[in-house]
Write a protein that holds these residues in place. Structure first.
Motif, PDB file in Angstrom:
ATOM      1  N   GLN A 283       0.715  -1.347  -0.083  1.00  0.00           N
ATOM      2  CA  GLN A 283       0.040   0.058   0.027  1.00  0.00           C
ATOM      3  C   GLN A 283       0.724   1.325  -0.167  1.00  0.00           C
ATOM      4  O   GLN A 283       0.491   2.300  -0.663  1.00  0.00           O
TER       5      GLN A 283
ATOM      6  N   LYS B  52      -1.626   3.697   7.008  1.00  0.00           N
ATOM      7  CA  LYS B  52      -3.055   4.280   6.954  1.00  0.00           C
ATOM      8  C   LYS B  52      -3.339   5.266   8.206  1.00  0.00           C
ATOM      9  O   LYS B  52      -2.910   5.239   9.189  1.00  0.00           O
TER      10      LYS B  52
ATOM     11  N   GLU C 198      -9.794   4.403   8.684  1.00  0.00           N
ATOM     12  CA  GLU C 198     -10.311   3.537   8.054  1.00  0.00           C
ATOM     13  C   GLU C 198     -11.570   4.226   7.074  1.00  0.00           C
ATOM     14  O   GLU C 198     -11.585   3.382   5.744  1.00  0.00           O
TER      15      GLU C 198
ATOM     16  N   THR D  54     -13.484   5.787   4.126  1.00  0.00           N
ATOM     17  CA  THR D  54     -13.127   5.949   2.631  1.00  0.00           C
ATOM     18  C   THR D  54     -12.919   7.595   2.350  1.00  0.00           C
ATOM     19  O   THR D  54     -12.034   7.880   1.579  1.00  0.00           O
TER      20      THR D  54
ATOM     21  N   GLN E 291      -9.367   8.771   2.681  1.00  0.00           N
ATOM     22  CA  GLN E 291      -8.250   8.108   1.861  1.00  0.00           C
ATOM     23  C   GLN E 291      -7.134   8.596   1.303  1.00  0.00           C
ATOM     24  O   GLN E 291      -6.053   8.271   1.035  1.00  0.00           O
ATOM     25  N   TRP E 292      -7.251  10.132   1.198  1.00  0.00           N
ATOM     26  CA  TRP E 292      -6.252  11.047   0.645  1.00  0.00           C
ATOM     27  C   TRP E 292      -5.091  11.333   1.834  1.00  0.00           C
ATOM     28  O   TRP E 292      -4.247  12.205   1.496  1.00  0.00           O
TER      29      TRP E 292
ATOM     30  N   PRO F  32      -8.958   8.484  -6.315  1.00  0.00           N
ATOM     31  CA  PRO F  32      -8.443   7.834  -5.325  1.00  0.00           C
ATOM     32  C   PRO F  32      -6.973   7.622  -5.393  1.00  0.00           C
ATOM     33  O   PRO F  32      -6.467   7.425  -6.360  1.00  0.00           O
TER      34      PRO F  32
ATOM     35  N   THR G 164      -2.462   2.524  -4.868  1.00  0.00           N
ATOM     36  CA  THR G 164      -1.246   1.600  -4.029  1.00  0.00           C
ATOM     37  C   THR G 164       0.367   1.683  -4.542  1.00  0.00           C
ATOM     38  O   THR G 164       0.315   1.804  -5.565  1.00  0.00           O
TER      39      THR G 164
END
Length: 196
Positions: free
Chosen positions: A50, A70, A73, A75, A78-79, A171, A174
């Motif tokens: 990732q 990360k 969690e 969405t 996600q940035w 998005p 990975t």
């Protein structure tokens, strides 16, 4: 010889040699148990799917490492990505941290992340000064959020914006999906910047 390169699971022991004293003796990490070698090797392998995980190797010894991970969690987050960095005591003040972060942030930028967060257990003046010297700005403190080594600890948050925000962002991709053609030249260039 100094090399900035991607970590591999085979680096687990050398990286643990740097990280374990922080687990045992400080609250700079809230991890309280030293992972087994196999668990840590698996952690490196899983992260590399990732996010980037980089090491600085000097004369065959891992002198420091940095990686992304990360943030949360949901969405909508996600940035955003958290960064971590650890430098071996014998290699402090050689520009390793800045160089590792230069490469890390370039990769995270190309993945499409917008915000990098440094989460610093306080007090830690050295880490605060380091992150602020790279443009991270303080924005929050979580008071008494963790308990380690007999004390309640505060955690400060610093943010670095690395991409334009814009509407309807794609998005992030990975690390395993990232076209890494740019990476060899970047690693070679940055490896030359380490003081020896």
């Amino acid at each position: 010889m100094c090399i900035i390169r991607l970590a591999t699971p085979l680096d687990a022991q050398d990286i643990l040699n740097i990280y374990a004293p922080y687990i045992r003796n400080t609250s700079f990490t809230f991890e309280t148990e030293i992972p087994s070698l196999s668990d840590f090797a698996n952690r490196i392998n899983d992260y590399l799917k990732q996010w980037p995980w980089l090491v600085c190797e000097i004369n065959g010894m891992i002198a420091g490492y940095a990686y992304g991970g990360k943030y949360r969690e949901r969405t909508a987050y996600q940035w955003c990505v958290e960064s971590s960095i650890y430098i071996h005591d014998d290699f402090q003040k050689n520009g390793i941290g800045k160089t590792l972060y230069d490469v890390l942030i370039e990769i995270l930028n190309r993945q499409g992340f917008r915000n990098v967060y440094a989460v610093i257990n306080l007090p830690n003046e050295k880490s605060v000064a380091f992150h602020e010297s790279l443009g991270f700005t303080y924005f929050a403190i979580y008071e008494k959020v963790g308990y380690k080594l007999g004390k309640w600890k505060n955690v400060g948050w610093w943010q670095l914006s690395i991409n334009e925000y814009g509407d309807e962002p794609k998005p992030p991709i990975t690390f395993s999906e990232l076209n890494k053609d740019f990476l060899p030249a970047l690693l070679e260039e940055k490896s030359k910047m380490i003081k020896r």
